[in-house]
Design a protein around this motif. Sequence first.
Motif, PDB file in Angstrom:
ATOM      1  N   PRO A 178       0.413  -1.383  -0.096  1.00 60.65           N
ATOM      2  CA  PRO A 178      -0.170  -0.063  -0.309  1.00 60.65           C
ATOM      3  C   PRO A 178       0.941   1.170   0.021  1.00 60.65           C
ATOM      4  CG  PRO A 178      -0.005  -0.502   2.300  1.00 60.65           C
ATOM      5  CD  PRO A 178       0.913  -2.109   1.179  1.00 60.65           C
ATOM      6  N   ASP A 179       0.142   2.713  -0.741  1.00 58.54           N
ATOM      7  CA  ASP A 179       1.419   3.703  -0.263  1.00 58.54           C
ATOM      8  C   ASP A 179       0.853   3.720   1.139  1.00 58.54           C
ATOM      9  OD1 ASP A 179       1.868   6.164  -1.709  1.00 58.54           O
ATOM     10  OD2 ASP A 179       0.415   6.729  -0.179  1.00 58.54           O
ATOM     11  N   HIS A 180       0.497   3.929   2.219  1.00 57.72           N
ATOM     12  CA  HIS A 180       0.477   4.563   3.731  1.00 57.72           C
ATOM     13  C   HIS A 180      -0.290   3.678   4.764  1.00 57.72           C
ATOM     14  CE1 HIS A 180      -2.160   7.569   2.198  1.00 57.72           C
ATOM     15  NE2 HIS A 180      -2.922   7.291   3.395  1.00 57.72           N
ATOM     16  N   ALA A 181      -0.320   3.765   5.872  1.00 57.29           N
ATOM     17  CA  ALA A 181      -1.746   3.901   6.416  1.00 57.29           C
ATOM     18  C   ALA A 181      -2.023   4.298   7.404  1.00 57.29           C
ATOM     19  CB  ALA A 181      -0.635   2.243   7.703  1.00 57.29           C
ATOM     20  N   VAL A 182      -2.901   4.401   7.788  1.00 56.95           N
ATOM     21  CA  VAL A 182      -3.413   6.001   8.852  1.00 56.95           C
ATOM     22  C   VAL A 182      -4.236   5.012  10.045  1.00 56.95           C
ATOM     23  CG1 VAL A 182      -5.411   7.096   9.254  1.00 56.95           C
ATOM     24  CG2 VAL A 182      -4.092   6.371   6.184  1.00 56.95           C
ATOM     25  N   PHE A 183      -3.757   6.009  11.024  1.00 54.41           N
ATOM     26  CA  PHE A 183      -3.996   5.110  12.701  1.00 54.41           C
ATOM     27  C   PHE A 183      -4.531   6.535  12.871  1.00 54.41           C
ATOM     28  CE2 PHE A 183      -2.728   4.309  17.250  1.00 54.41           C
ATOM     29  CZ  PHE A 183      -3.027   3.072  16.852  1.00 54.41           C
ATOM     30  N   ASN A 184      -5.192   6.585  13.961  1.00 53.12           N
ATOM     31  CA  ASN A 184      -6.167   7.506  14.381  1.00 53.12           C
ATOM     32  C   ASN A 184      -5.963   8.099  15.541  1.00 53.12           C
ATOM     33  OD1 ASN A 184      -7.782   9.363  14.638  1.00 53.12           O
ATOM     34  ND2 ASN A 184      -9.615   8.158  15.254  1.00 53.12           N
ATOM     35  N   ALA A 185      -3.943   8.574  15.655  1.00 50.12           N
ATOM     36  CA  ALA A 185      -3.977   8.882  16.709  1.00 50.12           C
ATOM     37  C   ALA A 185      -2.698  10.167  16.136  1.00 50.12           C
ATOM     38  CB  ALA A 185      -2.860   7.931  17.719  1.00 50.12           C
ATOM     39  N   SER A 186      -2.796  11.324  17.419  1.00 50.40           N
ATOM     40  CA  SER A 186      -1.630  12.002  16.915  1.00 50.40           C
ATOM     41  C   SER A 186      -0.454  11.951  17.260  1.00 50.40           C
ATOM     42  CB  SER A 186      -1.735  13.538  17.689  1.00 50.40           C
ATOM     43  OG  SER A 186      -1.634  13.027  19.032  1.00 50.40           O
ATOM     44  N   LYS A 187       0.702  12.409  16.806  1.00 51.80           N
ATOM     45  CA  LYS A 187       1.963  11.968  16.861  1.00 51.80           C
ATOM     46  C   LYS A 187       2.791  12.153  18.671  1.00 51.80           C
ATOM     47  CE  LYS A 187       6.009  12.830  14.123  1.00 51.80           C
ATOM     48  NZ  LYS A 187       6.515  13.738  13.500  1.00 51.80           N
ATOM     49  N   ASP A 188       2.013  12.582  19.371  1.00 49.51           N
ATOM     50  CA  ASP A 188       2.250  12.970  20.354  1.00 49.51           C
ATOM     51  C   ASP A 188       1.475  12.546  21.015  1.00 49.51           C
ATOM     52  OD1 ASP A 188       3.661  15.543  20.821  1.00 49.51           O
ATOM     53  OD2 ASP A 188       2.219  16.728  20.724  1.00 49.51           O
ATOM     54  N   GLU A 189       0.584  11.596  20.866  1.00 49.70           N
ATOM     55  CA  GLU A 189      -0.453  10.557  21.588  1.00 49.70           C
ATOM     56  C   GLU A 189       0.319   9.124  21.870  1.00 49.70           C
ATOM     57  OE1 GLU A 189      -4.839  12.106  20.799  1.00 49.70           O
ATOM     58  OE2 GLU A 189      -4.025  10.575  19.249  1.00 49.70           O
ATOM     59  N   LEU A 190       1.311   8.863  20.680  1.00 48.70           N
ATOM     60  CA  LEU A 190       1.537   8.009  20.460  1.00 48.70           C
ATOM     61  C   LEU A 190       3.084   7.785  20.974  1.00 48.70           C
ATOM     62  CD1 LEU A 190       1.785   6.886  15.898  1.00 48.70           C
ATOM     63  CD2 LEU A 190       0.620   5.537  18.346  1.00 48.70           C
ATOM     64  N   LYS A 191       3.574   9.219  21.016  1.00 51.40           N
ATOM     65  CA  LYS A 191       4.671   9.431  22.219  1.00 51.40           C
ATOM     66  C   LYS A 191       4.499   9.104  23.563  1.00 51.40           C
ATOM     67  CE  LYS A 191       7.579  12.041  18.927  1.00 51.40           C
ATOM     68  NZ  LYS A 191       8.309  13.925  18.726  1.00 51.40           N
ATOM     69  N   ASN A 192       3.659   8.975  23.689  1.00 51.40           N
ATOM     70  CA  ASN A 192       3.076   9.007  25.183  1.00 51.40           C
ATOM     71  C   ASN A 192       2.696   7.976  25.658  1.00 51.40           C
ATOM     72  OD1 ASN A 192       3.725  11.188  26.275  1.00 51.40           O
ATOM     73  ND2 ASN A 192       2.160  12.061  25.444  1.00 51.40           N
ATOM     74  N   MET A 193       2.509   6.932  24.853  1.00 54.16           N
ATOM     75  CA  MET A 193       1.625   5.115  24.210  1.00 54.16           C
ATOM     76  C   MET A 193       3.330   4.694  25.318  1.00 54.16           C
ATOM     77  SD  MET A 193      -0.527   4.461  21.074  1.00 54.16           S
ATOM     78  CE  MET A 193      -0.323   2.356  21.354  1.00 54.16           C
ATOM     79  N   PRO A 194       2.992   3.560  25.960  1.00 48.44           N
ATOM     80  CA  PRO A 194       4.300   3.135  26.548  1.00 48.44           C
ATOM     81  C   PRO A 194       5.057   2.194  25.368  1.00 48.44           C
ATOM     82  CG  PRO A 194       2.171   2.250  27.259  1.00 48.44           C
ATOM     83  CD  PRO A 194       2.250   3.083  26.456  1.00 48.44           C
ATOM     84  N   GLU A 195       6.673   2.073  25.896  1.00 45.27           N
ATOM     85  CA  GLU A 195       7.595   2.129  24.590  1.00 45.27           C
ATOM     86  C   GLU A 195       7.904   0.266  24.414  1.00 45.27           C
ATOM     87  OE1 GLU A 195      12.148   3.079  23.343  1.00 45.27           O
ATOM     88  OE2 GLU A 195      11.446   3.164  24.822  1.00 45.27           O
ATOM     89  N   PHE A 196       7.506  -0.258  23.214  1.00 41.27           N
ATOM     90  CA  PHE A 196       7.945  -1.628  23.002  1.00 41.27           C
ATOM     91  C   PHE A 196       9.032  -1.772  22.508  1.00 41.27           C
ATOM     92  CE2 PHE A 196       8.622  -4.675  20.294  1.00 41.27           C
ATOM     93  CZ  PHE A 196       8.013  -5.506  20.438  1.00 41.27           C
ATOM     94  N   LYS A 197       9.330  -2.849  23.242  1.00 41.35           N
ATOM     95  CA  LYS A 197      10.666  -3.305  23.704  1.00 41.35           C
ATOM     96  C   LYS A 197      10.563  -5.122  23.342  1.00 41.35           C
ATOM     97  CE  LYS A 197      13.023  -0.314  26.420  1.00 41.35           C
ATOM     98  NZ  LYS A 197      14.249   0.133  27.022  1.00 41.35           N
ATOM     99  N   TYR A 198      11.398  -5.590  22.745  1.00 43.10           N
ATOM    100  CA  TYR A 198      11.519  -7.153  22.169  1.00 43.10           C
ATOM    101  C   TYR A 198      12.235  -7.539  23.203  1.00 43.10           C
ATOM    102  CZ  TYR A 198      11.118  -5.169  17.316  1.00 43.10           C
ATOM    103  OH  TYR A 198      10.546  -5.134  16.459  1.00 43.10           O
ATOM    104  N   SER A 199      11.470  -8.896  23.689  1.00 49.46           N
ATOM    105  CA  SER A 199      12.032  -9.336  24.998  1.00 49.46           C
ATOM    106  C   SER A 199      13.019  -9.990  24.161  1.00 49.46           C
ATOM    107  CB  SER A 199      11.181 -10.175  25.009  1.00 49.46           C
ATOM    108  OG  SER A 199      10.547 -11.370  24.616  1.00 49.46           O
ATOM    109  N   GLU A 200      14.111 -10.237  25.196  1.00 47.08           N
ATOM    110  CA  GLU A 200      14.989 -11.619  24.855  1.00 47.08           C
ATOM    111  C   GLU A 200      15.366 -12.692  24.920  1.00 47.08           C
ATOM    112  OE1 GLU A 200      19.161  -9.592  26.079  1.00 47.08           O
ATOM    113  OE2 GLU A 200      17.971  -7.563  25.479  1.00 47.08           O
TER     114      GLU A 200
END
Length: 176
Positions: A154-176
Amino acid sequence: MLMKSIAAGLAGTALLATVAFAQSPTVTTDKAAPAATATTTTTTASGQWRTSKMDGLKVYNDANENIGSINDLLMEKNGDIKIAVIGVGGFLGLGEHLVAVPYEKLKFVNEAVAYTGTGAKPAATTTTGAATGTEKTTTTTTATTASSTSKWYPDHAVFNASKDELKNMPEFKYSE
Protein backbone atom coordinates in the motif's frame (compact mmCIF):
# COMPACT_ATOMS: atom_id res chain seq x y z
CA MET A 1 59.54 -33.48 -17.15
CA LEU A 2 56.66 -31.09 -17.78
CA MET A 3 55.93 -32.74 -21.12
CA LYS A 4 55.76 -36.18 -19.48
CA SER A 5 53.27 -34.88 -16.88
CA ILE A 6 51.07 -33.31 -19.53
CA ALA A 7 51.18 -36.48 -21.65
CA ALA A 8 50.27 -38.63 -18.64
CA GLY A 9 47.36 -36.31 -17.80
CA LEU A 10 46.02 -36.46 -21.35
CA ALA A 11 46.35 -40.25 -21.45
CA GLY A 12 44.46 -40.58 -18.17
CA THR A 13 41.70 -38.29 -19.40
CA ALA A 14 41.38 -40.25 -22.63
CA LEU A 15 41.18 -43.51 -20.70
CA LEU A 16 38.39 -42.21 -18.45
CA ALA A 17 36.48 -40.86 -21.44
CA THR A 18 36.51 -44.24 -23.21
CA VAL A 19 35.14 -45.94 -20.08
CA ALA A 20 32.28 -43.46 -19.96
CA PHE A 21 31.48 -43.96 -23.66
CA ALA A 22 31.57 -47.74 -23.29
CA GLN A 23 28.69 -47.79 -20.84
CA SER A 24 25.37 -48.48 -22.48
CA PRO A 25 22.18 -46.91 -21.18
CA THR A 26 19.95 -49.19 -19.15
CA VAL A 27 16.69 -50.20 -20.73
CA THR A 28 13.64 -50.45 -18.53
CA THR A 29 11.08 -53.06 -19.41
CA ASP A 30 8.38 -52.04 -16.98
CA LYS A 31 5.76 -49.73 -18.35
CA ALA A 32 5.54 -46.82 -15.99
CA ALA A 33 2.74 -44.31 -16.25
CA PRO A 34 3.54 -41.58 -18.75
CA ALA A 35 4.99 -38.45 -17.23
CA ALA A 36 2.64 -35.59 -16.55
CA THR A 37 2.21 -33.14 -19.35
CA ALA A 38 4.72 -30.33 -19.38
CA THR A 39 2.35 -27.60 -18.32
CA THR A 40 3.69 -25.01 -15.96
CA THR A 41 1.42 -23.90 -13.20
CA THR A 42 2.02 -20.49 -11.71
CA THR A 43 0.42 -19.09 -8.63
CA THR A 44 -0.66 -15.49 -8.70
CA ALA A 45 -1.28 -13.43 -5.62
CA SER A 46 -3.40 -10.64 -6.96
CA GLY A 47 -4.37 -8.20 -4.25
CA GLN A 48 -1.75 -9.47 -1.79
CA TRP A 49 0.97 -7.37 -0.14
CA ARG A 50 4.58 -8.29 0.49
CA THR A 51 5.45 -7.95 4.16
CA SER A 52 9.01 -7.03 3.21
CA LYS A 53 7.62 -3.87 1.59
CA MET A 54 5.66 -2.92 4.73
CA ASP A 55 8.86 -2.14 6.65
CA GLY A 56 9.28 1.63 6.60
CA LEU A 57 5.74 2.29 5.35
CA LYS A 58 4.68 5.76 6.50
CA VAL A 59 1.80 6.04 8.95
CA TYR A 60 -0.49 9.08 8.92
CA ASN A 61 -3.36 10.11 11.17
CA ASP A 62 -6.84 11.16 10.03
CA ALA A 63 -5.58 14.76 9.56
CA ASN A 64 -2.95 13.52 7.03
CA GLU A 65 -0.08 14.26 9.45
CA ASN A 66 2.88 11.90 9.29
CA ILE A 67 3.03 10.27 12.73
CA GLY A 68 5.66 7.57 12.13
CA SER A 69 6.48 4.49 10.11
CA ILE A 70 6.02 0.75 10.43
CA ASN A 71 9.18 -0.87 11.80
CA ASP A 72 7.93 -4.43 12.19
CA LEU A 73 4.90 -6.70 11.98
CA LEU A 74 4.43 -9.33 14.68
CA MET A 75 2.39 -12.43 13.99
CA GLU A 76 1.10 -15.44 15.83
CA LYS A 77 2.34 -18.94 15.09
CA ASN A 78 -0.63 -19.54 12.77
CA GLY A 79 0.48 -16.63 10.57
CA ASP A 80 -2.09 -14.01 11.62
CA ILE A 81 -0.51 -10.56 11.95
CA LYS A 82 -1.58 -9.12 15.30
CA ILE A 83 0.71 -6.17 16.09
CA ALA A 84 2.35 -3.41 14.09
CA VAL A 85 5.42 -1.85 15.69
CA ILE A 86 5.50 1.84 14.75
CA GLY A 87 8.55 4.07 15.13
CA VAL A 88 7.67 7.59 16.26
CA GLY A 89 9.98 10.59 16.29
CA GLY A 90 13.73 10.47 16.14
CA PHE A 91 16.04 11.12 13.25
CA LEU A 92 17.55 8.34 11.15
CA GLY A 93 16.54 5.80 13.77
CA LEU A 94 18.16 7.68 16.67
CA GLY A 95 15.84 8.67 19.48
CA GLU A 96 12.96 6.80 17.88
CA HIS A 97 10.18 5.66 20.22
CA LEU A 98 8.72 2.25 19.30
CA VAL A 99 5.07 1.55 20.11
CA ALA A 100 2.95 -1.54 19.48
CA VAL A 101 -0.51 -1.00 18.04
CA PRO A 102 -3.14 -3.59 17.12
CA TYR A 103 -2.78 -4.43 13.44
CA GLU A 104 -6.54 -4.33 12.87
CA LYS A 105 -6.57 -0.65 13.99
CA LEU A 106 -4.44 0.31 10.97
CA LYS A 107 -6.17 1.24 7.75
CA PHE A 108 -4.09 0.72 4.60
CA VAL A 109 -4.55 3.09 1.67
CA ASN A 110 -3.37 2.57 -1.92
CA GLU A 111 -3.70 6.21 -3.01
CA ALA A 112 -1.16 8.88 -2.12
CA VAL A 113 -1.82 11.17 0.84
CA ALA A 114 -4.03 14.10 -0.08
CA TYR A 115 -2.21 17.43 0.13
CA THR A 116 -4.08 19.77 2.48
CA GLY A 117 -2.02 22.96 2.01
CA THR A 118 -2.90 25.89 -0.21
CA GLY A 119 -1.86 25.91 -3.83
CA ALA A 120 -0.39 23.11 -5.86
CA LYS A 121 1.89 20.65 -4.08
CA PRO A 122 5.29 20.46 -5.78
CA ALA A 123 6.62 16.97 -6.34
CA ALA A 124 10.27 18.01 -6.19
CA THR A 125 12.06 21.30 -5.64
CA THR A 126 15.58 21.98 -6.85
CA THR A 127 17.62 25.00 -5.83
CA THR A 128 20.52 26.10 -8.01
CA GLY A 129 23.09 28.88 -7.61
CA ALA A 130 25.20 30.12 -4.74
CA ALA A 131 23.76 31.27 -1.45
CA THR A 132 23.75 34.92 -2.54
CA GLY A 133 20.04 35.53 -2.45
CA THR A 134 19.75 35.00 -6.21
CA GLU A 135 18.82 31.33 -6.08
CA LYS A 136 16.75 29.94 -8.90
CA THR A 137 14.09 27.49 -7.74
CA THR A 138 12.50 25.11 -10.19
CA THR A 139 9.59 22.83 -9.51
CA THR A 140 9.07 19.59 -11.37
CA THR A 141 6.01 17.40 -11.24
CA THR A 142 6.18 13.65 -11.64
CA ALA A 143 3.31 11.36 -12.50
CA THR A 144 2.84 7.97 -10.92
CA THR A 145 3.35 5.39 -13.62
CA ALA A 146 2.35 2.27 -11.70
CA SER A 147 -1.29 1.82 -10.89
CA SER A 148 -2.19 1.30 -7.26
CA THR A 149 -3.43 -2.21 -7.99
CA SER A 150 -0.16 -3.42 -9.53
CA LYS A 151 2.00 -2.50 -6.52
CA TRP A 152 2.79 -5.20 -3.99
CA TYR A 153 2.33 -2.83 -1.06
CA PRO A 154 0.00 0.00 0.00
CA ASP A 155 1.00 3.66 -0.27
CA HIS A 156 0.61 4.34 3.45
CA ALA A 157 -1.27 3.38 6.60
CA VAL A 158 -3.67 5.45 8.70
CA PHE A 159 -3.86 5.23 12.50
CA ASN A 160 -6.22 7.44 14.46
CA ALA A 161 -3.79 9.12 16.88
CA SER A 162 -1.53 12.15 17.01
CA LYS A 163 2.26 11.93 17.13
CA ASP A 164 2.19 13.09 20.76
CA GLU A 165 -0.37 10.41 21.68
CA LEU A 166 1.88 7.75 20.14
CA LYS A 167 4.96 9.11 21.94
CA ASN A 168 3.03 8.91 25.24
CA MET A 169 2.17 5.24 24.69
CA PRO A 170 4.33 2.67 26.51
CA GLU A 171 7.54 1.96 24.66
CA PHE A 172 7.70 -1.41 22.91
CA LYS A 173 10.80 -3.52 23.58
CA TYR A 174 11.67 -6.87 22.10
CA SER A 175 12.11 -9.47 24.85
CA GLU A 176 15.36 -11.36 24.76
